[in-house]
Write an enzyme that holds these catalytic residues in place. Structure first.
Site, PDB file in Angstrom:
ATOM      1  N   VAL A  78      12.677  12.328 -26.656  1.00 28.30           N
ATOM      2  CA  VAL A  78      11.649  13.175 -26.081  1.00 28.30           C
ATOM      3  C   VAL A  78      11.021  12.123 -25.154  1.00 28.30           C
ATOM      4  CG1 VAL A  78      11.593  14.515 -28.090  1.00 28.30           C
ATOM      5  CG2 VAL A  78       9.840  12.897 -28.032  1.00 28.30           C
ATOM      6  N   SER A 131      19.773   2.703 -20.587  1.00 31.20           N
ATOM      7  CA  SER A 131      19.752   2.858 -19.140  1.00 31.20           C
ATOM      8  C   SER A 131      21.018   3.486 -18.494  1.00 31.20           C
ATOM      9  CB  SER A 131      19.551   1.368 -18.857  1.00 31.20           C
ATOM     10  OG  SER A 131      19.624   1.302 -17.128  1.00 31.20           O
ATOM     11  N   GLY A 133      20.546   6.389 -16.348  1.00 35.61           N
ATOM     12  CA  GLY A 133      20.063   7.547 -15.845  1.00 35.61           C
ATOM     13  C   GLY A 133      20.802   8.743 -16.544  1.00 35.61           C
ATOM     14  N   LYS A 185      14.825  -3.353 -22.319  1.00 35.14           N
ATOM     15  CA  LYS A 185      14.957  -2.523 -21.338  1.00 35.14           C
ATOM     16  C   LYS A 185      13.602  -2.175 -20.408  1.00 35.14           C
ATOM     17  CE  LYS A 185      16.149   1.364 -19.291  1.00 35.14           C
ATOM     18  NZ  LYS A 185      15.226   2.649 -19.169  1.00 35.14           N
ATOM     19  N   HIS A 188      14.578  -4.927 -18.150  1.00 34.32           N
ATOM     20  CA  HIS A 188      15.632  -4.453 -17.167  1.00 34.32           C
ATOM     21  C   HIS A 188      15.008  -3.457 -15.973  1.00 34.32           C
ATOM     22  CE1 HIS A 188      17.995  -0.900 -16.062  1.00 34.32           C
ATOM     23  NE2 HIS A 188      19.065  -1.564 -15.994  1.00 34.32           N
ATOM     24  N   ASN A 189      14.086  -2.725 -16.341  1.00 35.72           N
ATOM     25  CA  ASN A 189      13.532  -1.752 -15.445  1.00 35.72           C
ATOM     26  C   ASN A 189      12.633  -2.714 -14.268  1.00 35.72           C
ATOM     27  OD1 ASN A 189      14.665   0.176 -17.006  1.00 35.72           O
ATOM     28  ND2 ASN A 189      12.861   1.431 -16.721  1.00 35.72           N
ATOM     29  N   GLU A 192      14.863  -3.770 -12.006  1.00 38.22           N
ATOM     30  CA  GLU A 192      15.331  -2.810 -11.032  1.00 38.22           C
ATOM     31  C   GLU A 192      14.333  -2.510 -10.118  1.00 38.22           C
ATOM     32  OE1 GLU A 192      16.323   0.642 -13.345  1.00 38.22           O
ATOM     33  OE2 GLU A 192      15.056   1.800 -12.259  1.00 38.22           O
ATOM     34  N   ARG A 290       4.871  -0.129  -4.360  1.00 37.19           N
ATOM     35  CA  ARG A 290       4.851   1.612  -4.425  1.00 37.19           C
ATOM     36  C   ARG A 290       3.641   1.833  -4.509  1.00 37.19           C
ATOM     37  NH1 ARG A 290       9.781   2.890  -9.099  1.00 37.19           N
ATOM     38  NH2 ARG A 290      11.094   1.578  -8.387  1.00 37.19           N
ATOM     39  N   HIS A 457     -15.886 -27.608 -16.777  1.00 39.72           N
ATOM     40  CA  HIS A 457     -14.642 -27.351 -17.607  1.00 39.72           C
ATOM     41  C   HIS A 457     -13.527 -28.495 -17.882  1.00 39.72           C
ATOM     42  CE1 HIS A 457     -15.538 -22.944 -17.738  1.00 39.72           C
ATOM     43  NE2 HIS A 457     -15.540 -22.907 -16.448  1.00 39.72           N
TER      44      HIS A 457
HETATM   45  P1  NBP Z   1      11.307  13.948 -20.911  1.00 39.03           P
HETATM   46  O1  NBP Z   1      10.801  12.557 -20.738  1.00 39.03           O
HETATM   47  O2  NBP Z   1      11.118  15.001 -19.693  1.00 39.03           O
HETATM   48  O3  NBP Z   1      10.947  14.818 -22.300  1.00 39.03           O
HETATM   49  C1  NBP Z   1      11.135  16.033 -22.318  1.00 39.03           C
HETATM   50  C2  NBP Z   1      11.532  16.347 -23.661  1.00 39.03           C
HETATM   51  O4  NBP Z   1      10.533  15.927 -24.635  1.00 39.03           O
HETATM   52  C3  NBP Z   1      11.705  17.970 -24.048  1.00 39.03           C
HETATM   53  O5  NBP Z   1      12.776  18.063 -24.858  1.00 39.03           O
HETATM   54  C4  NBP Z   1      10.391  18.230 -24.870  1.00 39.03           C
HETATM   55  O6  NBP Z   1      10.409  19.323 -25.354  1.00 39.03           O
HETATM   56  C5  NBP Z   1      10.105  17.141 -25.379  1.00 39.03           C
HETATM   57  N1  NBP Z   1       8.733  17.146 -25.990  1.00 39.03           N
HETATM   58  C6  NBP Z   1       7.640  16.970 -25.247  1.00 39.03           C
HETATM   59 BR1  NBP Z   1       7.487  16.554 -23.509  1.00 39.03          BR
HETATM   60  N2  NBP Z   1       6.519  16.813 -26.255  1.00 39.03           N
HETATM   61  C7  NBP Z   1       6.960  17.127 -27.428  1.00 39.03           C
HETATM   62  C8  NBP Z   1       6.419  17.197 -28.715  1.00 39.03           C
HETATM   63  N3  NBP Z   1       5.158  16.935 -28.873  1.00 39.03           N
HETATM   64  N4  NBP Z   1       7.200  17.344 -29.845  1.00 39.03           N
HETATM   65  C9  NBP Z   1       8.432  17.568 -29.583  1.00 39.03           C
HETATM   66  N5  NBP Z   1       9.114  17.152 -28.466  1.00 39.03           N
HETATM   67  C10 NBP Z   1       8.280  17.078 -27.398  1.00 39.03           C
HETATM   68  O7  NBP Z   1      12.890  13.916 -21.024  1.00 39.03           O
HETATM   69  P2  NBP Z   1      14.048  13.165 -20.281  1.00 39.03           P
HETATM   70  O8  NBP Z   1      13.950  12.955 -19.006  1.00 39.03           O
HETATM   71  O9  NBP Z   1      15.204  13.690 -20.860  1.00 39.03           O
HETATM   72  O10 NBP Z   1      14.037  11.723 -20.914  1.00 39.03           O
HETATM   73  C11 NBP Z   1      13.744  11.240 -22.224  1.00 39.03           C
HETATM   74  C12 NBP Z   1      13.473  10.017 -22.616  1.00 39.03           C
HETATM   75  O11 NBP Z   1      14.518   9.118 -21.909  1.00 39.03           O
HETATM   76  C13 NBP Z   1      12.206   9.830 -21.882  1.00 39.03           C
HETATM   77  O12 NBP Z   1      11.481   8.593 -22.791  1.00 39.03           O
HETATM   78  C14 NBP Z   1      12.408   8.932 -20.768  1.00 39.03           C
HETATM   79  O13 NBP Z   1      11.486   8.085 -20.294  1.00 39.03           O
HETATM   80  C15 NBP Z   1      13.688   8.202 -21.128  1.00 39.03           C
HETATM   81  N6  NBP Z   1      14.783   7.963 -20.135  1.00 39.03           N
HETATM   82  C16 NBP Z   1      15.012   8.770 -19.022  1.00 39.03           C
HETATM   83  C17 NBP Z   1      15.690   8.471 -18.174  1.00 39.03           C
HETATM   84  C18 NBP Z   1      16.102   9.423 -17.013  1.00 39.03           C
HETATM   85  O14 NBP Z   1      17.038   8.995 -16.089  1.00 39.03           O
HETATM   86  N7  NBP Z   1      15.480  10.430 -16.954  1.00 39.03           N
HETATM   87  C19 NBP Z   1      16.622   7.438 -18.209  1.00 39.03           C
HETATM   88  C20 NBP Z   1      16.302   6.422 -19.289  1.00 39.03           C
HETATM   89  C21 NBP Z   1      15.390   6.731 -20.065  1.00 39.03           C
HETATM   90  P3  NBP Z   1      10.053  20.769 -24.850  1.00 39.03           P
HETATM   91  O15 NBP Z   1      11.399  21.295 -24.231  1.00 39.03           O
HETATM   92  O16 NBP Z   1       9.776  21.724 -26.112  1.00 39.03           O
HETATM   93  O17 NBP Z   1       8.987  20.840 -23.744  1.00 39.03           O
END
Ligand code: NBP
Length: 481
Positions: A78, A131, A133, A185, A188-189, A192, A290, A457
Site C-alpha cells: 500500500v 525495485s 517498477g 532501496k 538505490h533510488n 537512480e 527536479r 571556535h
Molecule cells: P499506491 O502507492 O498508489 O497505493 C495504493 C494502494 O494503497 C491501494 O491498494 C490502496 O487501497 C491502498 N491504501 C491506501 Br492509498 N490507503 C490505505 C489504507 N489506509 N488502508 C489500506 N490500504 C490503503 O500503489 P502502488 O503504486 O502499487 O505502490 C505500492 C507501494 O510500492 C508504494 O509504497 C510505492 O511507493 C511502492 N513502489 C512503487 C513502484 C512503482 O513503480 N509504482 C515501484 C517500487 C515501489 P484502495 O484501493 O482501497 O485505495
C-alpha cells in the site's frame, strides 16, 4: 470468496505494484490470498487479471489472515506512510508472534525501524525494498529485504523464485536488520535520480551544444548502450528519444513539459546523507534539478531578465564524432562518481546503524530487475568483493584508472557547458566530488580561522598538537586544549 485450502502467502494492496507482484508470486507456484481496502478492486482483479489463477480474495482482514498457512507470510503493497501503519494495526489482532509481515512499499527506513520495534513480539516484521517498477514486479524485481534473518530464511524460497535472475543468481539477499532493506532501496533510488539527471544533462549538451535532434541523440545513446555504459536507463533513453508523437509527428520527448516530479526517495537520500555527514553531491544536485525544473513559470520570467552567453553550436561535422565520444567518457566518469557517492553513503549508514551491509552483495542484486541495473555493477561487485573495507569505490584500481583516463573529458564537457550557459549541475557535482576527494589540502584552514575569529571556535595547527585560539585583532595566540 474463500475456498478451503490454506494459501502459502497473503498480499494486501491491489494497486499496480500489488497486482503485478501477486501474479508473479502465483506464477511461481505459490497459492495466494489477496485483500484490498476497497473490495470492488479485489473483485475486479479476481475477475480479470487473476481469472483462472490460484488466487483467492477476501473482503475482511480476519478472513484474509485465516486463509493463509502458518507461519503466515503477508506482503503489504500500500501507499507508504500512514496507510502502512493503518494496515499493520488492523492486522495485529489476528497475527501470532511467528507470523511474518513484509512491507514491500517505499517506506522511509526510520519508519521501518520504528515499526520493527513497535511490533516486536507481536509478529516478525520485514521491510523490503522492491525495485523494477510495475514490469519488474510482474516479471522479476530486485528485492531488498531487511529484518530478522530467521524470517528471511523462511521467505527465501519464495523471494528467490519471484526475483529477477542474472548470471550471478537471484536478485535478492538478506540486507540486514531493521530498516536496512528500505535504506538500501532508498539509496538505490538516490543513485537512480543522479543517473537520470546525468543522462538528461548529456542529452541537453548533445542537443544544445552539438545541435543533434532527439532521434539523432537516441542513436547516440543506443550506440553507448552497446558498450560500458550499457544499462536499463541508457537503453530506455534511446527508446524514448526514438519515439514519435502520433499527434504532431514531432519527437514525443520534444512535446513533453520540462517539469520533473518526485515522490521523495531522492530527497530522503539527501536528508540522510546530511544527517550522516556523508557527501552525495550528484544525488543532491539531481534532487534540486527536479525542484528547479518544476518552477517553470519562475524560469520563464527569469529568462526575460538574466542573460546567458547564447547558444552557438560548437561542433563542426569534422569534430562531431570526437565530441560525442568525449561526452561518453564524461558520462562514464560521472556515473562512476555518482555510484561511488551512493556506495559511500551505504558504508556510512552501515557503520552508524550497525548493519554490516555487504556492498558486493548489494551490487550483485542491483544487476537485474531494478531501475539502475547496469554493466558497471559487475566491476563494482568485484571491487567490494576483493576489498570489503574499500574506503571509496574510486580507490579500487579499476576505478582509479577509469577516473584518471576520463577526467579530461568531463572537465572539457563541464567547461564547455559553463561557457555556453548550459546548466550541468550533476555533471559538475560529480566532477567536484572527485576533485575534492583527491585534494590533500582544502581551503578549510580559512574556514577554521574565520570560525575562530567570530566565534572563538578554536583550530588545530599543521605543525604541532593542541587546540588553539587566536585574538585576531592582536594576533596573540593561546593553547587552549
Ligand atoms: P499506491 O502507492 O498508489 O497505493 C495504493 C494502494 O494503497 C491501494 O491498494 C490502496 O487501497 C491502498 N491504501 C491506501 Br492509498 N490507503 C490505505 C489504507 N489506509 N488502508 C489500506 N490500504 C490503503 O500503489 P502502488 O503504486 O502499487 O505502490 C505500492 C507501494 O510500492 C508504494 O509504497 C510505492 O511507493 C511502492 N513502489 C512503487 C513502484 C512503482 O513503480 N509504482 C515501484 C517500487 C515501489 P484502495 O484501493 O482501497 O485505495
Amino acid at each position: 470468496m474463500a475456498n478451503e485450502a490454506l494459501r502459502h502467502t497473503g498480499l494486501i494492496g491491489l494497486a499496480v505494484m500489488g497486482e503485478n507482484l501477486a501474479l508473479n508470486i502465483e506464477r511461481n507456484g505459490f497459492p495466494l490470498a489477496v485483500y484490498n481496502r476497497t473490495t470492488a478492486r479485489t473483485e475486479e482483479f479476481l475477475a480479470e487479471r487473476a481469472a483462472g489463477r490460484n488466487i483467492i480474495g477476501e473482503s475482511t482482514i480476519e478472513a484474509f489472515v485465516n486463509a493463509i498457512e502458518r507461519p503466515r507470510r503477508i506482503i503489504i503493497m500500500v501507499k507508504a506512510g500512514a496507510p502502512v501503519d493503518a494496515v499493520l494495526a488492523e492486522l495485529q489482532p489476528f497475527l501470532d508472534r511467528d507470523d511474518i509481515v513484509i512491507d514491500g512499499g517505499n517506506s522511509l527506513f526510520s519508519d521501518t525501524a520504528r515499526r520493527s520495534a513497535e511490533y516486536q513480539g507481536a509478529f516478525r516484521f520485514v521491510g523490503m525494498g522492491i525495485s523494477g517498477g510495475e514490469e519488474g514486479a510482474l516479471n522479476g524485481p530486485s528485492l531488498m529485504p531487511g529484518g530478522p534473518k530467521e524470517a528471511y530464511d523462511i521467505l527465501e524460497p519464495m523471494l528467490t523464485a519471484i526475483a529477477a535472475k542474472t548470471e550471478a543468481g537471484a536478485c535478492v539477499t538478506h540486507i540486514g536488520p531493521g530498516g536496512a532493506g528500505h535504506y538500501v532501496k532508498m539509496v538505490h533510488n538516490g543513485i537512480e535520480y543522479a543517473d537520470m539527471q546525468l543522462i538528461a544533462e548529456t542529452y541537453d549538451l548533445l542537443g544544445r551544444a552539438l545541435g543533434l535532434t532527439a532521434p539523432e541523440i537516441g542513436e547516440v545513446f543506443a550506440g553507448w548502450n552497446q558498450g560500458r555504459l550499457s544499462s536499463y536507463l541508457v537503453e530506455i533513453t534511446a527508446e524514448v528519444l526514438a519515439t514519435v508523437d502520433r499527434e504532431t509527428g514531432n519527437p514525443l520527448v520534444d512535446m513533453i513539459l520540462d517539469t520533473a516530479e518526485q515522490k521523495g526517495t531522492g530527497r530522503w537520500t539527501s536528508q540522510s546523507a546530511l544527517d550522516l555527514g556523508s557527501p552525495i553531491p550528484a544525488i543532491d544536485a539531481a534532487v534540486f534539478a527536479r525542484s528547479m525544473s518544476s518552477r517553470k513559470a519562475e524560469r520563464e520570467v527569469a529568462a526575460e531578465h538574466l542573460f546567458g552567453p547564447g547558444g552557438a553550436i560548437l561542433a563542426t561535422s569534422a569534430n562531431r564524432q570526437a565530441t560525442i565520444d568525449a561526452l561518453e567518457n564524461a558520462l562514464y566518469f560521472a556515473k562512476i562518481s555518482a555510484y561511488a557517492q551512493g556506495m559511500a553513503l551505504l558504508q556510512a549508514a552501515s557503520a552508524e546503524y550497525d548493519w554490516e551491509l555487504d556492498l558486493a552483495e548489494i551490487a550483485r542484486i542491483w544487476k537485474g530487475g531494478c531501475i539502475i541495473r547496469a554493466a558497471l555493477l559487475d566491476p563494482i561487485r568485484e571491487a567490494y568483493g576483493s576489498d570489503p573495507g574499500l574506503a571509496n569505490l574510486m580507490l579500487a584500481p579499476f576505478f582509479s584508472e577509469a577516473m584518471n583516463a576520463n577526467a579530461p573529458a568531463i572537465r572539457q564537457a563541464v567547461a564547455t557547458a559553463v561557457q555556453m550557459g548550459i546548466p550541468v549541475p550533476a555533471l559538475s557535482a560529480s566532477l567536484t566530488y572527485v576533485d575534492t576527494w583527491r585534494s590533500p589540502r582544502l581551503p578549510a584552514n580559512l574556514l577554521q580561522a574565520l570560525r575562530d575569529n567570530f566565534g572563538a571556535h578554536t583550530y588545530r595547527r599543521i605543525d604541532r598538537e593542541g587546540v588553539f585560539h587566536t585574538h585576531w585583532a592582536t594576533g596573540e595566540t593561546e593553547l587552549v586544549g
